[in-house]
Design an enzyme around this catalytic site. Structure first.
Site, PDB file in Angstrom:
ATOM      1  N   GLU A 101     -86.372  41.298 146.970  1.00 31.44           N
ATOM      2  CA  GLU A 101     -86.566  41.035 145.539  1.00 31.44           C
ATOM      3  C   GLU A 101     -86.482  39.533 145.275  1.00 31.44           C
ATOM      4  OE1 GLU A 101     -84.897  43.819 142.789  1.00 31.44           O
ATOM      5  OE2 GLU A 101     -84.205  42.184 141.500  1.00 31.44           O
ATOM      6  N   GLY A 144     -84.649  47.144 130.733  1.00 36.81           N
ATOM      7  CA  GLY A 144     -84.220  45.777 130.414  1.00 36.81           C
ATOM      8  C   GLY A 144     -83.011  45.832 129.499  1.00 36.81           C
ATOM      9  N   ASP A 145     -82.384  44.702 129.346  1.00 37.99           N
ATOM     10  CA  ASP A 145     -81.189  44.625 128.491  1.00 37.99           C
ATOM     11  C   ASP A 145     -81.487  43.807 127.248  1.00 37.99           C
ATOM     12  OD1 ASP A 145     -79.242  46.091 129.951  1.00 37.99           O
ATOM     13  OD2 ASP A 145     -79.260  44.485 131.437  1.00 37.99           O
TER      14      ASP A 145
HETATM   15  P1  FAD Z   1     -82.910  53.466 131.351  1.00 34.87           P
HETATM   16  O1  FAD Z   1     -83.333  54.332 132.474  1.00 34.87           O
HETATM   17  O2  FAD Z   1     -83.712  53.531 130.099  1.00 34.87           O
HETATM   18  O3  FAD Z   1     -81.396  53.814 131.039  1.00 34.87           O
HETATM   19  C1  FAD Z   1     -80.589  52.976 130.236  1.00 34.87           C
HETATM   20  C2  FAD Z   1     -79.439  53.790 129.654  1.00 34.87           C
HETATM   21  O4  FAD Z   1     -79.962  54.585 128.580  1.00 34.87           O
HETATM   22  C3  FAD Z   1     -78.795  54.768 130.605  1.00 34.87           C
HETATM   23  O5  FAD Z   1     -77.776  54.184 131.404  1.00 34.87           O
HETATM   24  C4  FAD Z   1     -78.246  55.777 129.631  1.00 34.87           C
HETATM   25  O6  FAD Z   1     -77.052  55.304 129.083  1.00 34.87           O
HETATM   26  C5  FAD Z   1     -79.312  55.832 128.549  1.00 34.87           C
HETATM   27  N1  FAD Z   1     -80.320  56.884 128.807  1.00 34.87           N
HETATM   28  C6  FAD Z   1     -81.623  56.709 129.164  1.00 34.87           C
HETATM   29  N2  FAD Z   1     -82.247  57.889 129.297  1.00 34.87           N
HETATM   30  C7  FAD Z   1     -81.319  58.850 129.030  1.00 34.87           C
HETATM   31  C8  FAD Z   1     -81.351  60.277 129.015  1.00 34.87           C
HETATM   32  N3  FAD Z   1     -82.473  60.958 129.284  1.00 34.87           N
HETATM   33  N4  FAD Z   1     -80.203  60.939 128.707  1.00 34.87           N
HETATM   34  C9  FAD Z   1     -79.067  60.251 128.428  1.00 34.87           C
HETATM   35  N5  FAD Z   1     -78.972  58.891 128.432  1.00 34.87           N
HETATM   36  C10 FAD Z   1     -80.086  58.210 128.725  1.00 34.87           C
HETATM   37  N6  FAD Z   1     -83.667  43.917 134.087  1.00 34.87           N
HETATM   38  C11 FAD Z   1     -84.596  43.036 133.635  1.00 34.87           C
HETATM   39  O7  FAD Z   1     -84.537  42.598 132.494  1.00 34.87           O
HETATM   40  N7  FAD Z   1     -85.637  42.617 134.443  1.00 34.87           N
HETATM   41  C12 FAD Z   1     -85.781  43.066 135.733  1.00 34.87           C
HETATM   42  O8  FAD Z   1     -86.731  42.689 136.421  1.00 34.87           O
HETATM   43  C13 FAD Z   1     -84.803  43.987 136.232  1.00 34.87           C
HETATM   44  N8  FAD Z   1     -84.893  44.470 137.480  1.00 34.87           N
HETATM   45  C14 FAD Z   1     -83.973  45.394 137.933  1.00 34.87           C
HETATM   46  C15 FAD Z   1     -84.107  45.907 139.223  1.00 34.87           C
HETATM   47  C16 FAD Z   1     -83.198  46.840 139.697  1.00 34.87           C
HETATM   48  C17 FAD Z   1     -83.373  47.378 141.106  1.00 34.87           C
HETATM   49  C18 FAD Z   1     -82.111  47.258 138.882  1.00 34.87           C
HETATM   50  C19 FAD Z   1     -81.106  48.249 139.391  1.00 34.87           C
HETATM   51  C20 FAD Z   1     -81.966  46.752 137.594  1.00 34.87           C
HETATM   52  C21 FAD Z   1     -82.897  45.816 137.103  1.00 34.87           C
HETATM   53  N9  FAD Z   1     -82.803  45.303 135.804  1.00 34.87           N
HETATM   54  C22 FAD Z   1     -83.743  44.394 135.349  1.00 34.87           C
HETATM   55  C23 FAD Z   1     -81.695  45.676 134.929  1.00 34.87           C
HETATM   56  C24 FAD Z   1     -82.022  46.886 134.030  1.00 34.87           C
HETATM   57  O9  FAD Z   1     -83.058  46.589 133.144  1.00 34.87           O
HETATM   58  C25 FAD Z   1     -80.735  47.200 133.291  1.00 34.87           C
HETATM   59  O10 FAD Z   1     -79.824  47.736 134.233  1.00 34.87           O
HETATM   60  C26 FAD Z   1     -80.798  48.073 132.061  1.00 34.87           C
HETATM   61  O11 FAD Z   1     -79.495  48.068 131.469  1.00 34.87           O
HETATM   62  C27 FAD Z   1     -81.085  49.558 132.317  1.00 34.87           C
HETATM   63  O12 FAD Z   1     -82.346  49.711 132.713  1.00 34.87           O
HETATM   64  P2  FAD Z   1     -82.896  51.154 133.166  1.00 34.87           P
HETATM   65  O13 FAD Z   1     -84.279  50.894 133.579  1.00 34.87           O
HETATM   66  O14 FAD Z   1     -81.974  51.815 134.131  1.00 34.87           O
HETATM   67  O15 FAD Z   1     -82.830  51.913 131.759  1.00 34.87           O
END
Ligand code: FAD
Length: 312
Positions: A29, A121-122
């Site tokens: 990455e 994303g956050d």
């Molecule tokens: P989601 O899958 O949408 O989940 C987020 C939260 O929403 C969950 O923890 C849960 O609390 C809730 N939620 C979602 N769906 C449900 C459901 N069906 N039922 C109940 N609760 C639910 N961030 C960046 O900005 N840019 C990047 O390039 C980036 N790359 C990353 C790469 C990796 C490998 C990882 C592990 C993280 C990366 N991140 C990146 C960080 C990521 O965007 C954050 O961790 C963010 O807080 C959560 O993203 P997610 O895609 O897991 O969100």
């Protein structure tokens, strides 16, 4: 050491392995460079060195709300144009309207990208309350759907968060991240890459909990080289994942950088060996845009292919 059940035939290894051999996948990455000097180092040194190791894919992060849109695209395009490695474009959906997300995805597709890591994303740091864009998406699972609606042949991976399982979590099934992961699988994601962790038990517990709630996706462990204690401390601050005291103490006890690197390499190799022995389908290395520590880890663990594929 606990052993987790092997995943079923996996989309990630069969679709993304470059060599065609069976075996663990290796991926790296990168993040978009933040200055012209950093960009120069990336193009001239880091990217060619990583590409030469013939990883299964190279993924490039994307600032939430599109903050690094152009530089992310530039790195992805460089990988597609100058190497034989498959680029995976991260895409975040927080704060963006659907039409914009479709347009960004079309841009990547035009550059030859066929693989995305779909993320929520956050919200910007310091945000207390966050309101989704009225025309936007709230969850990564919705972005998986949007991408696969645009082209069902795309490869779409997602994020997984082992740290959601507190050691004393009463019921893993209520962990929001696991529900999210299940939703992302149901939306068509093919694999997940984990957030960083430092103990094999963090991975095996998470995989077991994920399997228990019906997640059968390959869960690729996301790991960092353990050679730089200052970087690990910064990562702990950013990710909120505590670095075990034993790792920091071992690094801090070394008299100089060469000894620290040797100690960190040994600890990193131990973790890589442990996750693979526990059934992990591969390893995804967070490189921090520096090749040597990640490549040393591959060499130490025998994961670097004997004959690397050179940059084109
Ligand atoms: P989601 O899958 O949408 O989940 C987020 C939260 O929403 C969950 O923890 C849960 O609390 C809730 N939620 C979602 N769906 C449900 C459901 N069906 N039922 C109940 N609760 C639910 N961030 C960046 O900005 N840019 C990047 O390039 C980036 N790359 C990353 C790469 C990796 C490998 C990882 C592990 C993280 C990366 N991140 C990146 C960080 C990521 O965007 C954050 O961790 C963010 O807080 C959560 O993203 P997610 O895609 O897991 O969100």
């Amino acid at each position: 050491m606990s052993t987790v059940p092997a995943p079923p035939p996996a989309v990630l290894p069969s679709r993304l392995r470059a060599s065609g051999e069976l075996g663990p996948t290796v991926s790296f990455e990168l993040y978009p460079p933040r200055s012209p000097g950093a960009a120069e180092r990336l193009w001239q040194r880091t990217l060619p060195a990583l590409a030469e190791a013939a990883p299964d894919f190279l993924s490039v992060t994307y600032g939430a709300s599109g903050s690094s849109r152009e530089t992310s695209r530039e790195v992805v395009r460089w990988v597609a144009e100058h190497t034989a490695v498959r680029p995976v474009a991260h895409l975040t959906c927080i704060g963006s309207p659907r039409d914009e997300l479709r347009e960004v995805a079309r841009g990547f597709l035009a550059d030859g990208v066929q693989d995305f890591l779909a993320l929520r994303g956050d919200p910007p740091a310091g945000t207390i309350t966050w309101t989704p864009h009225p025309e936007g998406l709230q969850r990564a699972s919705e972005l998986v759907e949007l991408l696969l609606d645009a082209d069902p042949r795309l490869g779409v991976g997602v994020a997984a968060t082992p740290s959601c399982l507190a050691p004393d979590a009463p019921d893993a099934a209520t962990c929001g991240d696991l529900l999210a992961l299940r939703a992302k699988q149901d939306a068509g994601a093919g694999y997940a890459i984990t957030q960083v962790f430092f103990e094999v038990e963090s991975y095996t517990r998470y995989v077991a909990a994920a399997r228990a709630v019906g997640v059968h996706l390959p869960l690729v462990p996301g790991l960092v080289p353990l050679t730089d204690p200052n970087r690990l401390r910064r990562l702990e601050e950013i990710s909120g994942v505590p670095v075990p005291g034993r790792i920091l103490a071992a690094l801090d006890a070394e008299p100089d950088e060469a000894h620290r690197e040797a100690a960190g390499l040994a600890m990193g190799a131990e973790l890589v060996d442990a996750v693979l022995a526990a059934g992990a389908p591969g390893v995804h290395l967070y490189t921090f845009n520096q090749a040597p520590a990640s490549l040393a880890l591959l060499d130490r663990t025998g994961l670097r292919p004997a004959t690397g594929r050179p940059a084109l």
